[in-house]
Design a protein around this motif. Structure first.
Motif, mmCIF file in Angstrom:
data_model
loop_
_atom_site.group_PDB
_atom_site.id
_atom_site.type_symbol
_atom_site.label_atom_id
_atom_site.label_comp_id
_atom_site.label_asym_id
_atom_site.label_seq_id
_atom_site.Cartn_x
_atom_site.Cartn_y
_atom_site.Cartn_z
ATOM 1 N N CYS A 1 82.484 26.932 77.021
ATOM 2 C CA CYS A 1 82.261 28.187 77.818
ATOM 3 C C CYS A 1 81.076 28.785 78.128
ATOM 4 C CB CYS A 1 83.092 29.428 77.153
ATOM 5 S SG CYS A 1 84.814 29.169 77.021
ATOM 6 N N CYS B 1 88.190 29.976 83.668
ATOM 7 C CA CYS B 1 89.090 30.358 82.611
ATOM 8 C C CYS B 1 90.297 29.937 82.748
ATOM 9 C CB CYS B 1 88.865 31.822 82.320
ATOM 10 S SG CYS B 1 87.103 32.310 81.824
ATOM 11 N N ILE C 1 91.224 23.742 77.744
ATOM 12 C CA ILE C 1 89.917 23.973 77.586
ATOM 13 C C ILE C 1 89.704 23.781 75.874
ATOM 14 C CG2 ILE C 1 88.199 25.907 77.317
ATOM 15 C CD1 ILE C 1 89.813 27.481 79.404
ATOM 16 N N CYS D 1 93.285 31.770 80.148
ATOM 17 C CA CYS D 1 92.820 31.856 78.670
ATOM 18 C C CYS D 1 93.483 32.990 78.268
ATOM 19 C CB CYS D 1 91.440 31.718 78.449
ATOM 20 S SG CYS D 1 90.904 31.932 76.839
ATOM 21 N N ARG E 1 82.571 33.107 72.210
ATOM 22 C CA ARG E 1 83.062 32.091 73.204
ATOM 23 C C ARG E 1 83.041 30.891 72.554
ATOM 24 N NH1 ARG E 1 78.740 33.678 75.301
ATOM 25 N NH2 ARG E 1 77.645 32.592 77.306
ATOM 26 N N ARG F 1 97.047 29.942 76.196
ATOM 27 C CA ARG F 1 96.799 30.484 77.350
ATOM 28 C C ARG F 1 97.746 31.767 77.669
ATOM 29 N NH1 ARG F 1 96.255 27.046 82.684
ATOM 30 N NH2 ARG F 1 98.314 25.955 81.852
ATOM 31 N N CYS G 1 85.784 37.874 80.037
ATOM 32 C CA CYS G 1 86.275 37.238 78.665
ATOM 33 C C CYS G 1 86.230 38.335 77.507
ATOM 34 C CB CYS G 1 85.096 35.925 78.321
ATOM 35 S SG CYS G 1 85.173 35.583 76.798
ATOM 36 N N CYS H 1 92.634 23.090 71.665
ATOM 37 C CA CYS H 1 92.291 23.880 72.865
ATOM 38 C C CYS H 1 92.803 25.450 72.699
ATOM 39 C CB CYS H 1 92.707 23.259 74.128
ATOM 40 S SG CYS H 1 94.653 23.117 74.066
ATOM 41 N N LEU H 2 92.252 26.197 73.539
ATOM 42 C CA LEU H 2 92.697 27.689 73.686
ATOM 43 C C LEU H 2 94.034 27.743 74.330
ATOM 44 C CD1 LEU H 2 89.358 28.644 75.467
ATOM 45 C CD2 LEU H 2 89.887 29.437 73.192
#
Ligand code: SF4
Ligand code: SF4
Length: 134
Positions: A102, A28, A33, A82, A98, A72, A92, A69-70
């Motif tokens: 992931c 993570c 990601i 993340c 998710r 952070r 998570c 992307c995710l």
């Protein structure tokens, strides 16, 4: 380091040789990601917000990778992780919503990070030791 990642809550089974419940969440903490539109729509539904709102709040567009992307946030162990990761519980917070990447990680019965963690914990004789990779 690979740019695609995953996530936590897969327990060790005869098939899986890693236990995400005992891991601080290395995967993570990947810098990038990537997510798909379908991933973002799922997260938007999870929070009952529009895709536009979800994109702004939870994701960012990476110009160099030309992909979403995710986002952070700060983390005491990995510096960044993340934004959906619970940094106290090391879990998570959107497990059922998710992103696909992931869900797929590590994609094999072994997780290299977990093997590394196990080795370091045995070496330190500390079952809670959090080894960093940098
Ligand atoms: S969405 Fe969940 S599993 Fe995926 S990187 Fe973030 S905290 Fe980890
Ligand atoms: S690094 Fe491996 S063991 Fe740790 S949370 Fe990710 S998949 Fe699970």
């Amino acid at each position: 380091m690979a740019t695609k990642k995953t996530i936590p809550i897969k327990s060790a089974t005869p098939k899986n040789q890693y236990d995400c419940l005992k891991c601080p969440g290395y995967c993570c903490s990947y810098p990038l990601i990537e997510v798909t539109k379908r991933d973002m729509e799922r997260v938007a539904r999870h929070f009952s917000v529009s895709l536009t709102v979800a994109k702004k709040k939870f994701f960012r567009y990476d110009r160099s990778e030309k992909s979403w992307c995710l986002r952070r946030k700060n983390d005491e162990h990995f510096k960044k992780i993340c934004r959906f990761f619970d940094t106290e519980e090391r879990r998570c917070t959107i497990y059922h919503a998710r992103p696909g990447v992931c869900r797929d990680y590590p994609g094999e019965p072994h997780c290299g990070y977990y093997d590394f963690l196990k080795f370091e914990r045995e070496h330190q004789q500390d079952k809670d030791f959090i080894a960093t990779t940098s």
